[in-house]
Design an enzyme around this catalytic site. Structure first.
Site, short mmCIF file in Angstrom:
data_model
loop_
_atom_site.label_atom_id
_atom_site.label_comp_id
_atom_site.label_asym_id
_atom_site.label_seq_id
_atom_site.Cartn_x
_atom_site.Cartn_y
_atom_site.Cartn_z
N HIS A 140 -3.39 1.95 6.30
CA HIS A 140 -2.51 3.28 6.28
C HIS A 140 -2.82 4.26 7.22
CE1 HIS A 140 0.63 1.89 3.07
NE2 HIS A 140 -0.52 1.14 2.76
N ASP A 188 -3.36 10.85 13.13
CA ASP A 188 -2.46 10.32 12.10
C ASP A 188 -2.02 8.84 12.16
OD1 ASP A 188 -1.36 11.24 9.72
OD2 ASP A 188 -0.28 12.84 10.55
#
Length: 497
Positions: free
Chosen positions: A177, A393
């Protein structure tokens, strides 16, 4: 052999009747404990991963293995909302060493461009091995013969190889992730070979962005000297671990959100009324800017506040008309770097409000707390501009949530180009958060953007999310994993040759 990972454990392969056909392995269970009543109850977490996987688990007699969130607690498996949950016990020491230590003070900063220096401690690594083995053994015990096992995220990177050694009959997927770093950064990790071998135990390794998958494949080539073809990696047998030769695939599967659910919430009359109330409580500013982040050094909150303070000082935005609300959700507060970032952010908030507030106006409202989904939806509805200024991110789902909660078609998303979301939400105002002058220009552009342009940009982004939600993400990953499983007689390597 000093590496304790190489100690094999014999696990009996269950038949289908006694095991689960679909197993999710994640650091945390998808539930929270509600202690508001004398008899505490478990409630399903509202996260996107739960939304994506719960229907699959319900349809396939699925199990979810994870930690329940409380140290030193033994909890029996239980069922909730059609899911079978298998809690694993973690001691306080393991949480400190495996989770706060190796996962979040070694891997997290390393995988986020070394924004802060990672720490390398052998005791942390040893704990990481122990906990990963416990997860792998639990999955081996729970999975039915030929089951699909989907392992999630950086806390469990050794599980795929460990599970393959224990249960060569199961199909193994892994999804990362967070970003995956380039070789020049990843090479710093003393245990890089074992981490790569751990991930390569999976049949399919998913990443947020194509660049992350490319970084991983290059790390494999640089570390082992192996060749790769397209997305395929031929993984040799490892007699010490007990894994046979196989072909792994590594490619991008950008995660998304539950678009339809958020859109429905944004039409809820009570939430619409709450959004209007929020604006009224803030003094009905002409332009309301919102930032929503975990309080993490990767999120660029300091850069955002610096740019906003300079805009107020320069007079480039009218401080009588513009208000910024910054929500910073508490995160990993026992780790030194997180304590440091909280101090810096709160000092910056104090400086801005001290310099630019008057009796009738406060330019910045700061909240160090988390909010339920309904309140977050109301905040998204209330905000004219969303600031997402991450320095690095994997995806950043806040950006997508804001777009999903804008049924009026107005609103502006100011988005860091260093987020995975920037690949999909291309109609956002893109910024480099390291470039404070450019970030200021992006904010000014958002503040002054006319409604026609807002609607054109927002319409395109909403259309993208409607056709690419979190259910689509999970379906694509599992379809590709099952296709690899059915094609084992003709490997991906041979098909690309």
């Amino acid at each position: 052999m000093s590496d304790t990972q190489r100690v094999r454990t014999s696990v009996m392969v269950p038949d289908t009747a006694s095991g689960c056909d679909f197993v999710v392995v994640a650091n945390r269970l998808p539930v929270d404990r509600d202690t508001s009543s004398p008899d505490p109850q478990w409630r399903t977490s509202p996260g996107g991963l739960v939304t994506a996987l719960q229907p699959v688990m319900q349809a396939q007699a699925g199990a979810w293995i994870g930690w329940a969130g409380t140290p030193d607690e033994d909890i029996d498996p239980f069922d909730i909302d059609g899911m079978h949950l298998v809690p694993l016990r973690l001691s306080a020491d393991e949480i400190e060493l495996y989770y706060e230590g190796f996962s979040n003070a070694t891997l997290w900063p390393l995988f986020h461009d070394v924004i802060v220096p990672p720490e390398f401690h052998r005791a942390w690594w040893d704990a990481y091995i122990r906990v990963n083995r416990r997860f792998a053994e639990a999955a081996a015990d729970v999975a039915a013969r030929g089951a699909t096992v989907w392992v999630h995220d950086y806390q469990l990177m050794l599980v795929p190889e460990m599970l393959r050694a224990l249960r060569p009959d199961v199909s193994i997927g892994f999804f990362n992730h967070i970003p995956f770093p380039p070789w020049e950064i990843f090479a710093q990790l003393p245990w890089r070979t074992r981490i790569l071998r751990g991930l390569l135990g999976a049949d399919l390794i998913g990443f947020q962005r194509p660049t992350d998958a490319s970084n991983f494949r290059r790390c494999v080539r640089m570390n082992f000297g192996w060749t790769t073809k397209a997305n395929a990696i031929r993984v040799p047998e490892d007699p010490e671990v007990g894994t046979a030769e196989h072909v792994a695939e590594a490619k991008a599967f950008p995660i998304s959100i539950d678009t339809s659910a958020l859109d429905a919430l944004s039409h809820d009359p009570a939430i619409v009324a709450r959004a209007a109330q929020i604006r009224a409580e803030l003094g009905d500013p002409e332009v309301l800017i919102l930032g929503v982040d975990r309080l993490d050094y990767t999120k660029g909150i300091r850069h955002r506040l610096k740019a906003y303070g300079e805009l107020l000082a320069d007079g480039l935005i009218d401080r009588e008309k513009v208000t910024l609300v910054q929500i910073a959700t508490p995160s990993r507060e026992r780790i030194d770097q997180y304590q440091h970032i909280r101090t810096e952010v709160e000092l910056a908030v104090g400086r801005i409000n001290g310099e630019f507030s008057d009796l009738g106006y406060q330019p910045l409202h700061y909240f160090h707390q988390s909010y339920p989904r309904d309140e977050m939806t109301a905040l998204y509805l209330a905000a004219d501009i969303m600031l997402v200024t991450s320095l690095r991110d994997g995806m950043n789902l806040v950006a997508k949530e804001y777009v999903a909660c804008r049924p009026s078609g107005t609103g502006v998303l100011v988005l860091s180009e260093f987020t995975g979301a920037a690949d999909q939400l291309t109609q956002a105002v893109m910024v480099n958060p390291h470039d404070i002058s450019g970030l200021k220009a992006g904010i000014v552009r958002a503040v002054t953007m006319d409604e026609k342009e807002q609607r054109r940009r927002m319409r395109a982004m909403r259309r993208k999310l409607q056709g690419d939600d979190v259910q689509t993400w999970s379906r694509r990953f599992l379809q590709d994993l099952h296709a690899l499983d059915s094609d084992k007689g003709i490997s991906s390597w041979e098909k690309t040759a």
